[in-house]
Design an enzyme around this catalytic site. Structure first.
Site, short mmCIF file in Angstrom:
data_model
loop_
_atom_site.label_atom_id
_atom_site.label_comp_id
_atom_site.label_asym_id
_atom_site.label_seq_id
_atom_site.Cartn_x
_atom_site.Cartn_y
_atom_site.Cartn_z
CG ASN A 82 7.21 12.80 20.71
OD1 ASN A 82 7.20 11.78 21.39
ND2 ASN A 82 7.13 14.01 21.23
CG HIS B 237 -4.81 -0.61 -4.39
ND1 HIS B 237 -4.24 -0.74 -3.14
CD2 HIS B 237 -4.75 0.71 -4.68
CE1 HIS B 237 -3.87 0.45 -2.69
NE2 HIS B 237 -4.16 1.35 -3.61
#
Length: 226
Positions: free
Chosen positions: A119, A152
């Site tokens: 959806n 990171h």
């Protein structure tokens, strides 16, 4: 009236669909027009060979950016960005609704099984591998991400934590709205992921309803139908 509106929507999608098919598929396959890409999808990185269809080709068998007139809010326009050395494969027909985001990074791969549906406002962010089985149903606002994002690094007692791990979603799995499937997760066949779940660990036993916080098996030996 509905049929006329749908025909007009398909007509409006033809320019972007032609561009997408001939950009990512070999000419002999592109001319079959297997992808119907709606105007609400923003296309960024695309190159020949990054998309593969592992089934017989039919016109518009894979719809991307499909618009439904329902009460689900349209949060974002759709977005597709595929790194040149990545791969996205479809094993059959699929429907990906308005607001879908698909992004592959270098050396990554996403596989969608046949009879796939998601959806509105779902995202698939892949740095390693996302493998989705056949007959998978997804609600709206779902996030499938096999990585921590960014550049990171996280260290635990001096050892760097792995930033990305593959995701495997089995056959006939229903993932309810507002759920998150994160790196390293396996979900077995015939499972249902409850509304607003954040799945951070694997569930390898079939036919379970899983969800909650922390995530757990809520009900065993279930069945579900589309």
């Amino acid at each position: 009236m509905f049929e006329l509106r749908r025909r007009l929507e398909i007509l409006s999608a033809l320019p972007k669909s032609i561009y997408f098919n001939f950009k990512v598929l070999p000419w002999k396959k592109a001319i079959r027009m297997p992808f119907l890409v709606y105007p609400n999808i923003k296309l960024r990185k695309l190159s020949k060979g990054v998309v593969k269809i592992n089934s017989d080709l039919h016109p518009f068998m894979i719809k991307v950016g499909l618009v439904y007139n329902d009460d689900v809010p349209k949060i974002n326009l759709g977005y597709i960005s595929l790194a040149s050395n990545s791969r996205i494969e479809f094993n059959g027909n699929a429907e990906l609704s308005y607001g879908v985001i698909i992004k592959t990074c270098n050396n990554s791969k996403i596989t969608f099984g046949k009879n796939f549906f998601c959806n509105k406002n779902c995202s698939f962010i892949c740095s390693s591998k996302i493998n989705i089985g056949n007959d998978v149903l997804m609600g709206w606002n779902i996030n499938i991400r096999d990585n921590d994002g960014g550049n990171h690094k996280i260290f635990v007692e001096g050892n760097m934590k792995e930033n990305k791990k593959p995701i495997y979603i089995g056959n006939h799995v229903w993932i309810c709205s507002y759920s998150h499937i994160l790196k390293g997760v396996t979900i077995a066949d015939n499972c249902v992921v409850a509304y607003n779940s954040c799945i951070t660990k694997s569930f390898i036993e079939k036919s379970n309803l899983i969800g909650g916080n922390p995530t757990r098996i809520i009900q065993e030996h279930i069945e579900w139908q589309r």
